[in-house]
Scaffold this motif. Structure first.
Motif, PDB file in Angstrom:
ATOM      1  N   SER A   1      -4.680 -12.473  -3.454  1.00 25.89           N
ATOM      2  CA  SER A   1      -4.116 -11.377  -4.250  1.00 25.89           C
ATOM      3  C   SER A   1      -5.191 -10.374  -4.619  1.00 25.89           C
ATOM      4  O   SER A   1      -4.974  -9.150  -4.544  1.00 25.89           O
ATOM      5  CB  SER A   1      -3.455 -11.941  -5.514  1.00 25.89           C
ATOM      6  OG  SER A   1      -2.396 -12.810  -5.188  1.00 25.89           O
ATOM      7  N   VAL A   2      -6.358 -10.871  -5.021  1.00 28.55           N
ATOM      8  CA  VAL A   2      -7.452  -9.972  -5.393  1.00 28.55           C
ATOM      9  C   VAL A   2      -7.943  -9.189  -4.184  1.00 28.55           C
ATOM     10  O   VAL A   2      -8.118  -7.959  -4.242  1.00 28.55           O
ATOM     11  CB  VAL A   2      -8.605 -10.763  -6.039  1.00 28.55           C
ATOM     12  CG1 VAL A   2      -9.829  -9.867  -6.234  1.00 28.55           C
ATOM     13  CG2 VAL A   2      -8.170 -11.348  -7.369  1.00 28.55           C
ATOM     14  N   LEU A   3      -8.158  -9.896  -3.059  1.00 25.97           N
ATOM     15  CA  LEU A   3      -8.633  -9.214  -1.852  1.00 25.97           C
ATOM     16  C   LEU A   3      -7.612  -8.186  -1.367  1.00 25.97           C
ATOM     17  O   LEU A   3      -7.971  -7.079  -0.948  1.00 25.97           O
ATOM     18  CB  LEU A   3      -8.904 -10.244  -0.756  1.00 25.97           C
ATOM     19  CG  LEU A   3     -10.099 -11.181  -1.002  1.00 25.97           C
ATOM     20  CD1 LEU A   3     -10.178 -12.234   0.106  1.00 25.97           C
ATOM     21  CD2 LEU A   3     -11.400 -10.387  -1.073  1.00 25.97           C
ATOM     22  N   GLY A   4      -6.336  -8.549  -1.412  1.00 25.47           N
ATOM     23  CA  GLY A   4      -5.305  -7.622  -0.993  1.00 25.47           C
ATOM     24  C   GLY A   4      -5.224  -6.402  -1.884  1.00 25.47           C
ATOM     25  O   GLY A   4      -5.006  -5.283  -1.407  1.00 25.47           O
ATOM     26  N   THR A   5      -5.409  -6.590  -3.202  1.00 28.82           N
ATOM     27  CA  THR A   5      -5.380  -5.465  -4.133  1.00 28.82           C
ATOM     28  C   THR A   5      -6.532  -4.514  -3.865  1.00 28.82           C
ATOM     29  O   THR A   5      -6.354  -3.283  -3.833  1.00 28.82           O
ATOM     30  CB  THR A   5      -5.438  -5.973  -5.585  1.00 28.82           C
ATOM     31  OG1 THR A   5      -4.313  -6.818  -5.834  1.00 28.82           O
ATOM     32  CG2 THR A   5      -5.403  -4.800  -6.563  1.00 28.82           C
ATOM     33  N   TYR A   6      -7.728  -5.078  -3.674  1.00 30.49           N
ATOM     34  CA  TYR A   6      -8.873  -4.223  -3.369  1.00 30.49           C
ATOM     35  C   TYR A   6      -8.723  -3.549  -2.007  1.00 30.49           C
ATOM     36  O   TYR A   6      -9.096  -2.381  -1.824  1.00 30.49           O
ATOM     37  CB  TYR A   6     -10.160  -5.047  -3.401  1.00 30.49           C
ATOM     38  CG  TYR A   6     -10.747  -5.216  -4.768  1.00 30.49           C
ATOM     39  CD1 TYR A   6     -11.266  -4.121  -5.475  1.00 30.49           C
ATOM     40  CD2 TYR A   6     -10.799  -6.468  -5.380  1.00 30.49           C
ATOM     41  CE1 TYR A   6     -11.805  -4.285  -6.742  1.00 30.49           C
ATOM     42  CE2 TYR A   6     -11.332  -6.631  -6.649  1.00 30.49           C
ATOM     43  CZ  TYR A   6     -11.836  -5.538  -7.320  1.00 30.49           C
ATOM     44  OH  TYR A   6     -12.377  -5.690  -8.578  1.00 30.49           O
ATOM     45  N   GLY A   7      -8.178  -4.298  -1.034  1.00 27.89           N
ATOM     46  CA  GLY A   7      -8.095  -3.762   0.317  1.00 27.89           C
ATOM     47  C   GLY A   7      -6.983  -2.751   0.512  1.00 27.89           C
ATOM     48  O   GLY A   7      -7.147  -1.762   1.233  1.00 27.89           O
ATOM     49  N   GLY A   8      -5.834  -2.972  -0.120  1.00 26.30           N
ATOM     50  CA  GLY A   8      -4.696  -2.095   0.129  1.00 26.30           C
ATOM     51  C   GLY A   8      -4.118  -1.420  -1.085  1.00 26.30           C
ATOM     52  O   GLY A   8      -3.131  -0.677  -0.966  1.00 26.30           O
ATOM     53  N   GLY A   9      -4.682  -1.643  -2.259  1.00 27.75           N
ATOM     54  CA  GLY A   9      -4.128  -1.083  -3.486  1.00 27.75           C
ATOM     55  C   GLY A   9      -4.504   0.357  -3.724  1.00 27.75           C
ATOM     56  O   GLY A   9      -5.040   0.681  -4.797  1.00 27.75           O
TER      57      GLY A   9
ATOM     58  N   GLY B   1       2.576  -5.805  -1.016  1.00 27.52           N
ATOM     59  CA  GLY B   1       2.589  -6.210   0.387  1.00 27.52           C
ATOM     60  C   GLY B   1       1.231  -6.657   0.883  1.00 27.52           C
ATOM     61  O   GLY B   1       1.109  -7.676   1.574  1.00 27.52           O
ATOM     62  N   TRP B   2       0.200  -5.895   0.519  1.00 30.71           N
ATOM     63  CA  TRP B   2      -1.144  -6.265   0.962  1.00 30.71           C
ATOM     64  C   TRP B   2      -1.620  -7.575   0.334  1.00 30.71           C
ATOM     65  O   TRP B   2      -2.308  -8.365   0.988  1.00 30.71           O
ATOM     66  CB  TRP B   2      -2.126  -5.135   0.639  1.00 30.71           C
ATOM     67  CG  TRP B   2      -2.215  -4.106   1.718  1.00 30.71           C
ATOM     68  CD1 TRP B   2      -1.342  -3.107   1.985  1.00 30.71           C
ATOM     69  CD2 TRP B   2      -3.249  -4.012   2.705  1.00 30.71           C
ATOM     70  NE1 TRP B   2      -1.750  -2.370   3.065  1.00 30.71           N
ATOM     71  CE2 TRP B   2      -2.928  -2.899   3.536  1.00 30.71           C
ATOM     72  CE3 TRP B   2      -4.395  -4.734   2.982  1.00 30.71           C
ATOM     73  CZ2 TRP B   2      -3.719  -2.510   4.607  1.00 30.71           C
ATOM     74  CZ3 TRP B   2      -5.197  -4.348   4.050  1.00 30.71           C
ATOM     75  CH2 TRP B   2      -4.850  -3.248   4.848  1.00 30.71           C
ATOM     76  N   ALA B   3      -1.262  -7.795  -0.909  1.00 27.37           N
ATOM     77  CA  ALA B   3      -1.682  -9.033  -1.574  1.00 27.37           C
ATOM     78  C   ALA B   3      -1.068 -10.242  -0.881  1.00 27.37           C
ATOM     79  O   ALA B   3      -1.738 -11.254  -0.612  1.00 27.37           O
ATOM     80  CB  ALA B   3      -1.294  -8.998  -3.046  1.00 27.37           C
ATOM     81  N   VAL B   4       0.231 -10.173  -0.569  1.00 23.45           N
ATOM     82  CA  VAL B   4       0.899 -11.294   0.096  1.00 23.45           C
ATOM     83  C   VAL B   4       0.348 -11.479   1.510  1.00 23.45           C
ATOM     84  O   VAL B   4       0.083 -12.608   1.952  1.00 23.45           O
ATOM     85  CB  VAL B   4       2.421 -11.060   0.123  1.00 23.45           C
ATOM     86  CG1 VAL B   4       3.105 -12.143   0.955  1.00 23.45           C
ATOM     87  CG2 VAL B   4       2.983 -11.050  -1.292  1.00 23.45           C
ATOM     88  N   LEU B   5       0.160 -10.388   2.242  1.00 26.26           N
ATOM     89  CA  LEU B   5      -0.356 -10.484   3.609  1.00 26.26           C
ATOM     90  C   LEU B   5      -1.756 -11.095   3.628  1.00 26.26           C
ATOM     91  O   LEU B   5      -2.052 -11.990   4.440  1.00 26.26           O
ATOM     92  CB  LEU B   5      -0.386  -9.095   4.247  1.00 26.26           C
ATOM     93  CG  LEU B   5      -0.937  -9.021   5.685  1.00 26.26           C
ATOM     94  CD1 LEU B   5      -0.117  -9.884   6.621  1.00 26.26           C
ATOM     95  CD2 LEU B   5      -0.978  -7.574   6.175  1.00 26.26           C
ATOM     96  N   ALA B   6      -2.630 -10.629   2.732  1.00 27.65           N
ATOM     97  CA  ALA B   6      -3.989 -11.179   2.688  1.00 27.65           C
ATOM     98  C   ALA B   6      -3.966 -12.665   2.342  1.00 27.65           C
ATOM     99  O   ALA B   6      -4.737 -13.469   2.893  1.00 27.65           O
ATOM    100  CB  ALA B   6      -4.826 -10.407   1.667  1.00 27.65           C
TER     101      ALA B   6
END
Length: 538
Positions: A56-64, A154-159
């Motif tokens: 969730s953290v990586l997805g937030t940083y990557g796609g948020g 979406g990015w959090a779940v995908l990551a």
């Protein structure tokens, strides 16, 4: 006999006709399988939870983050994990607004970037399009934030799914991690949405160039107190910044609302010439009507220091002054010679529609050894300091005009003024403090505002690890001459350039709410209140 085995339970390895049979050692190993099962399951659960949170953290940083159009701007919205929530609006090159907009583990950043040339030219050619762009600004932000939330989810779940697939190589555990990530991210965004505070725009904190602060923060009387006005304020923010970029002219400043009186409160200059530069900037940029100085403009009150007050006349605004414990009678006389200065010593004056009463500090103690810190108020000093407040209270009560503001140097003099006027200004302590004086029955409440040091405590401000910051306050009074809001301005100490501005709106405390009350010293003995006694900084 051949083919028969002699079994001897209770032993370890027993040789029987060339073969060995192992008997279980019941007392030592029987419980292990029962313990390993729950521990293993707990480890799996913790691993899934850790992967879900990390994903969730990586997805937030990557796609948020998303790009969106706000009026003529191309803006970048981004979400990052944070403990305290809040929103940062970056307006290059003006600075940034920090808003306490929501709670929860997410922080929203709005970066106003480049202008779209086509839309900007349309704004210049058609003035009506500026109004239309401003009206759509709130809808633009709302749509951008919604897209940002969905993209982040979406990015959090995908990551998380990718991370879980690599970590577990198990479909079931990967699915559990993805579902947990969905719940955590959606819950965080939902908490932020549920706790949103549109009125946070009323009390922004500004960081950037001081010259730009009025245009970004706005006028106190026009700040929103509901969502509709909040939207209007955002529209005006966009409009003002649009004008800055398109006309390449002086930064626009909000005009004061009709009847608004702006007062600049300064104190404890202590011969720092940088303080005058700061005062002049604020007077010009904030449209100040009158400057109030609560003393200690010099360090020793000597004749050579009298020339320091010559900058008062350059302000071209009324300058109301009372003497501090570092100011001599010679200092007060030098101030009085300035064409725009008014020196109060147990007297009143009316300026810019405000009736102000003030009294100088009864002490003249440039040598700190005469007032050791930490000893509290001796009886003699207490009688002097409190007596000054009592004298001024009598003057306020006898004033033919209701007094709006009372001035003392040491906040220990403020006690007797409770109930005589709505506001008391003081200095001396080199530390900001806003509180209520103990209320007198059947009398109006009185607020005490103690200013920090506008001169950064002079040379002594460099003695610590960090220089003492330069501070001053802009006070906004309505048509009834009641305080409605104030801006705390802080500039990093000598040699530093950081500028902070915090807007505070005066509200009536909720019923039953605890309001900080300033303890006031009394005659007859030493007091231990930190605001009551003379200190080495005053």
């Amino acid at each position: 006999m051949d083919g028969q085995e002699n079994e001897q339970p209770g032993t370890g390895d027993t040789p029987v006709t060339g073969r060995t049979r192992r008997w279980p050692l019941r007392g030592r190993t029987a419980g292990r399988p029962a313990v390993r099962g729950p521990l293993r399951r707990l480890g799996v659960v913790l691993a899934i939870l850790a992967v879900a949170l990390a994903g969730s953290v990586l997805g937030t940083y990557g796609g948020g983050h998303v790009g969106t159009d706000i009026g003529p701007f191309r803006a970048q919205l981004s979400l990052t994990p944070a403990v305290g929530g809040g929103t940062t609006v970056n307006v290059p090159p003006l600075g940034a607004l920090l808003l306490d907009s929501h709670d929860g583990p997410t922080h929203l950043t709005v970066e106003l970037g480049s202008l779209d040339q086509r839309r900007t030219e349309a704004l210049i050619d058609d003035p009506a399009s500026i109004s239309r762009a401003s009206q759509s600004a709130v809808q633009d932000v709302r749509a951008g934030v919604l897209r940002l939330g969905l993209r982040t989810l979406g990015w959090a779940v995908l990551a998380t799914l990718l991370l879980a697939g690599l970590a577990f190589r198990d479909v079931r555990r990967t699915a559990w991690a993805g579902g947990l990530s969905l719940a955590v991210t959606a819950g965080s965004l939902g908490l932020a949405a549920a706790t949103i505070r549109p009125q946070a725009i009323e009390e922004p904190r500004y960081e950037g160039l001081l010259v730009n602060a009025p245009a970004i923060v706005g006028d106190a009387r026009r700040i929103a107190n509901d969502y509709t006005k909040y939207a209007e304020q955002l529209q005006r923010l966009v409009g003002n910044v649009s004008q800055l970029y398109t006309t390449v002219s002086a930064l626009p400043v909000y005009e004061p609302a009709p009847g608004t009186t702006r007062v600049l409160h300064v104190s404890d200059m202590h011969l720092n010439p940088t303080g005058w530069q700061l005062i002049r900037t604020v007077v010009e940029q904030f449209g100040i009507d009158v400057v109030i100085d609560t003393g200690d403009i010099t360090d020793w009150g000597s004749e050579p220091e009298a020339s320091f007050v010559g900058s008062i006349g350059l302000l071209k605004k009324p300058y109301v002054y009372i003497r501090g414990n570092h100011d001599s009678a010679r200092t007060a006389a030098a101030v009085a010679q300035q064409p725009n200065a008014i020196v109060l010593d147990n007297t009143t004056t009316t300026v810019a529609g405000l009736t102000v009463a003030g009294i100088g500090d009864p002490r003249f103690t440039p040598d700190k050894e005469t007032s050791p810190a930490g000893s509290g108020l001796t009886k003699v000093v207490a009688d002097q300091v409190i007596g000054a407040g009592e004298q001024l209270a009598t003057t306020v009560r006898n004033s033919p005009q209701p007094v709006n503001i009372a001035l003392v140097h040491d906040p220990a003099s403020a006690g007797p003024l409770s109930g005589t006027c709505p506001l008391v200004l003081a200095g001396h302590t080199h530390a900001r403090q806003v509180s209520k004086l103990p209320q007198v029955p059947d009398k109006q409440p009185t607020q005490l505002m103690v200013e920090g040091s506008t001169g950064g405590a002079g040379l002594r401000g460099l003695e610590g690890e960090k220089p003492t910051p330069l501070s001053m306050t802009v006070l906004y009074f309505d048509q009834q001459k009641l305080l409605q809001a104030y801006d705390d301005i802080t500039v990093g100490g000598t040699g530093q350039a950081q500028v902070n501005l915090e807007r505070h709106v005066i509200r009536e405390p909720a019923k039953g709410a605890q309001v900080p009350v300033t303890p006031t010293p009394t005659r007859g003995g030493p007091q231990e209140s930190p605001t009551a006694g003379p200190t080495t900084t005053g």
